[in-house]
Design an enzyme around this catalytic site. Structure first.
Site, short mmCIF file in Angstrom:
data_model
loop_
_atom_site.label_atom_id
_atom_site.label_comp_id
_atom_site.label_asym_id
_atom_site.label_seq_id
_atom_site.Cartn_x
_atom_site.Cartn_y
_atom_site.Cartn_z
CG ASN A 1 -0.27 -0.10 2.51
OD1 ASN A 1 0.60 0.72 2.81
ND2 ASN A 1 -0.60 -1.11 3.30
CG ASP B 1 2.50 -5.10 2.31
OD1 ASP B 1 3.73 -5.26 2.35
OD2 ASP B 1 1.95 -4.01 2.51
CB SER C 1 -5.41 -4.77 -7.61
OG SER C 1 -4.67 -3.59 -7.38
P1 ADP Z 1 -4.19 -6.15 -2.82
O1 ADP Z 1 -4.35 -5.23 -1.64
O2 ADP Z 1 -3.30 -5.56 -3.90
O3 ADP Z 1 -5.48 -6.67 -3.35
P2 ADP Z 1 -3.66 -8.64 -1.35
O4 ADP Z 1 -2.40 -9.00 -0.66
O5 ADP Z 1 -4.87 -8.45 -0.54
O6 ADP Z 1 -3.29 -7.36 -2.26
O7 ADP Z 1 -3.99 -9.74 -2.43
C1 ADP Z 1 -3.34 -9.91 -3.67
C2 ADP Z 1 -3.30 -11.38 -4.00
O8 ADP Z 1 -2.20 -11.98 -3.31
C3 ADP Z 1 -4.55 -12.15 -3.59
O9 ADP Z 1 -4.95 -13.00 -4.66
C4 ADP Z 1 -4.07 -12.96 -2.38
O10 ADP Z 1 -4.75 -14.20 -2.24
C5 ADP Z 1 -2.62 -13.22 -2.77
N1 ADP Z 1 -1.68 -13.62 -1.72
C6 ADP Z 1 -1.77 -13.49 -0.37
N2 ADP Z 1 -0.69 -14.01 0.23
C7 ADP Z 1 0.12 -14.48 -0.76
C8 ADP Z 1 1.38 -15.16 -0.80
N3 ADP Z 1 2.05 -15.45 0.31
N4 ADP Z 1 1.89 -15.51 -2.03
C9 ADP Z 1 1.23 -15.21 -3.17
N5 ADP Z 1 0.04 -14.57 -3.20
C10 ADP Z 1 -0.50 -14.22 -2.01
#
Ligand code: ADP
Length: 179
Positions: free
Chosen positions: A23, A33, A121
């Site tokens: 973010n 993140d 996203s």
């Molecule tokens: P944003 O705020 O950009 O939407 P998020 O982290 O909430 O970011 O989600 C982005 C994508 O990353 C989602 O599809 C989520 O399931 C995925 N995600 C979460 N943890 C991991 C991880 N450890 N490795 C890969 N993808 C992940």
């Protein structure tokens, strides 16, 4: 240049660069993140705080990208990018395309040969995974065909690492259907 679509945890990928869906604050969050900060160790947060004190006092704008070291990650670098937040009315696909394009550019500047992207996203920021996949593949292709960018890039491998089986299937289907 190869595109791979994998189901898994991006923090474990042995690539030169992993991309963080951060973010604007760069000071950590949930989702991918949070996972990246946990795996990289507290040094990553320190590096992000340093960026905020120096070149990014107002935070990282949506669609921009900035690199730090990877610290305890297998990846050598993390490229942080801020995806558009649909819940905040950020619905322009050009902002999302910019995240992918600027991350590829940053990785190229670092001399990286491999990079892994999450579904930027598609989580908390509320974008449809299919649309994220379409924008991502399009952005990778246009990076490669842009003069002076892709042609001079040492990147050989672009991975998309998806955390759920559903999202992995969506990315695979979008890849099959893409030109
Ligand atoms: P944003 O705020 O950009 O939407 P998020 O982290 O909430 O970011 O989600 C982005 C994508 O990353 C989602 O599809 C989520 O399931 C995925 N995600 C979460 N943890 C991991 C991880 N450890 N490795 C890969 N993808 C992940």
């Amino acid at each position: 240049m190869r595109i791979d679509i994998l189901h898994g945890d991006i923090t474990t990928r042995p690539v030169d660069v992993i991309v963080n869906a951060a973010n604007s604050s760069l000071l950590g969050g949930g989702g991918v993140d949070g996972a990246i900060h946990r795996a990289a160790g507290p040094e990553l947060l320190e590096a992000c705080r340093g960026l905020r004190r120096s070149e990014l006092p107002g935070g990282l704008p949506v669609g921009a990208a900035v690199a730090t070291a990877g610290f305890r990650l297998p990846a050598r670098w993390v490229v942080h990018t801020v995806g558009p937040n649909r819940h905040a009315g950020q619905t322009d696909p050009a902002l999302l395309a910019s995240c992918f394009g600027k991350s590829l550019k940053a990785a190229t500047g670092l001399g990286a040969r491999s990079i892994a992207f999450p579904a930027i996203s598609a989580g908390i920021y509320g974008w449809d995974a299919r649309q994220v996949a379409e924008v991502a593949f399009d952005a990778v292709r246009s990076f490669w065909s842009s003069p002076g960018a892709g042609s001079g890039s040492p990147l050989e491998l672009v991975e998309f690492v998806l955390f759920s089986e559903d999202t992995t299937a969506v990315f695979r289907a979008a890849f099959e259907a893409s030109p």
